[in-house]
Enzyme design. Structure first.
Site, PDB file in Angstrom:
ATOM      1  N   GLY A  25      -8.180   1.854   1.636  1.00 52.39           N
ATOM      2  CA  GLY A  25      -7.413   0.622   1.371  1.00 52.39           C
ATOM      3  C   GLY A  25      -5.987   0.773   1.855  1.00 52.39           C
ATOM      4  N   ASN A  26      -5.101  -0.093   1.386  1.00 51.89           N
ATOM      5  CA  ASN A  26      -3.678   0.024   1.728  1.00 51.89           C
ATOM      6  C   ASN A  26      -2.840  -0.488   0.569  1.00 51.89           C
ATOM      7  OD1 ASN A  26      -3.084  -2.918   2.163  1.00 51.89           O
ATOM      8  ND2 ASN A  26      -4.687  -2.646   3.698  1.00 51.89           N
ATOM      9  N   HIS A  27      -1.531  -0.472   0.743  1.00 53.56           N
ATOM     10  CA  HIS A  27      -0.625  -0.732  -0.389  1.00 53.56           C
ATOM     11  C   HIS A  27      -0.316  -2.210  -0.631  1.00 53.56           C
ATOM     12  CE1 HIS A  27       0.081   3.492  -0.863  1.00 53.56           C
ATOM     13  NE2 HIS A  27       0.402   3.610   0.418  1.00 53.56           N
TER      14      HIS A  27
END
Ligand code: PMT
Length: 401
Positions: free
Chosen positions: A211-213
């Site tokens: 995923g990412n932030h």
């Protein structure tokens, strides 16, 4: 003018500031609003129903049932209201509101509300400062309610400090501004706006993902602002803790880039404006393990395959839509953003750089530059709500050309 004909439902709870609501009722009625007052049983100790009903020209209720056994229908009160004001809002009523403790007519009505809710807290200094009150006010804000902060001054206890209910004039101004804004800025009414928001999660196995932030804050701010301007908003969000409250927002929650792709193209034909603010994972694991991957070896190799580029496909399938992309860059920012504008067949791109302090993921602020084929504009660091306004102002300028 803004308050003319508006239905304002005032819920009074049991605090000494209740007496000031009589003035507020009078001012609202003078401004052309229709006012319905409800009270908690404790509020009746502070101000009389007779005074309030005389001023509001309507019966005032505090019980679920009238003396003759008729039901005071909380759902009808809630649906009648264009705005609900809880003032003074005591620590007790605030706590019941945010935790759903529905033991009186005011809370039952509040919990059936479809209209915006304004809260004017009033309590003694230490109660206002108490962590539980702070947390409850934050929760109320997260629900999308408008807090009219208490003021500093002399309190009923004799203490001096923060906790005094905002003056009736200040509360009136808030309601006036709210309805004024709502009337003024319907510049996107009749338009359908699709917005992608948040990250995507690409599963590795039943417990892990890539995923990412992204928090979704930028996309949800855009959705709220477009909805306020009268647009019908289709918000397609990856996993995000953000919530959307406006009735014009239809929210579709997805997990992966492929799910986001499918949801976007289920809706794309019927939208006028599309804004891709999601941070979509460019790659996903080729295989998703059906069982949790065991840590047997010192290293693990996962083969990744390219995800569909949702925005690029939107550019290819574009017929009448005004298409806005985002670019999140760490170097050669302007050049990369302009490249995406061209390669993805966009009408406009919003650049944010991770090199700018306060910009990008997670933060409540962002700093952007906007590019079209012929124009370029830089903006200062602002809250994401303000940034959303700048972006939509720019979009509106472009589509009106
Ligand atoms: O959610 P927040 O915490 O508030 O953070 C906001 C944000 C930083 C995520 C947002 O402002 C932002 O920059 N979003 C785009 C992030 C991104 O993925 O940028 P990109 O340069 O990698 O992608 C370019 C564009 O293509 C983006 O509009 C993206 O949505 C889109 N894209 C990318 C890959 C892909 N497979 N499909 C896409 O649609």
């Amino acid at each position: 003018m803004a308050l003319e004909g508006k239905h304002v439902l005032i819920c009074i709870s049991g605090g000494i500031a209740a007496y000031k609501i009589t003035l507020l009722v009078r001012m609202l009625v003078k401004s052309g609003a229709e006012v319905q007052v409800l009270m908690t049983p404790a509020a009746e100790n502070f101000v009389s129903k007779l005074t309030l009903s005389t001023l509001s020209k309507r019966a005032v209720y505090s019980d679920f049932y009238g003396a003759d056994g008729t039901w005071n229908n909380h759902v009808e009160f809630a649906l009648w209201a264009d705005a609900i004001l809880v003032a003074p809002c005591t620590a007790n009523t605030l706590a019941k509101m945010v935790h759903g403790i529905c033991d009186n007519l005011v809370i039952a009505t509040y919990m059936s509300a479809k209209s915006p809710v304004f809260i004017a807290p009033a309590m003694d200094l230490d109660m206002y400062r108490h962590p539980s009150t702070k947390q409850n006010l934050e929760m109320a804000e997260d629900f999308g309610h408008f807090i009219i902060p208490a003021e500093i001054g002399e309190l009923a206890s004799g203490l001096v400090g923060e906790g005094r209910m905002a003056e009736p004039e200040a509360i009136l101004e808030k309601l006036h501004d709210y309805f004024g804004e709502a009337e003024k800025d319907k510049s996107l009414s009749g338009k359908t706006v699709l917005i992608t928001a948040g990250p995507t999660y690409e599963a590795l196995d039943p417990v892990r993902f890539i995923g990412n932030h992204s928090s979704g804050k930028m996309g949800f701010s855009l959705a709220e602002e477009a909805a306020k301007r009268g647009a019908k908003v289709i918000l397609i969000s990856g996993p995000s803790a953000q919530t959307a409250h406006h009735q014009n927002i239809e929210i579709h929650r997805v997990m992966s880039a492929k799910e986001m792709y499918a949801e976007v193209f289920r809706n794309y034909d019927r939208v006028d404006i599309a804004i891709a603010s999601a941070a979509v994972a460019d790659y996903a694991p080729k295989e998703i393990a059906t069982e949790k991957i065991k840590k047997n070896d010192d290293s693990l190799t996962v083969e990744l395959v390219k995800n569909p580029d949702i925005l690029k496909t939107m550019g290819e399938k574009k017929t009448h839509q005004f298409l806005v992309g985002f670019a999140l860059e760490t170097q050669n920012e302007a050049e990369n953003a302009k490249g995406k504008l061209k390669n993805k067949n966009l009408d406009m791109i919003v650049l944010n750089s991770l090199r700018d302090e306060g910009a990008g993921f997670q933060q409540d602020t962002n700093k952007i530059r906007i590019f079209t084929k012929n124009e370029e504009k830089s903006f200062l660091l602002k809250s994401k709500r303000e940034v959303a306004k700048d972006i939509l102002n720019f979009v509106e300028e472009q589509i009106s050309k």
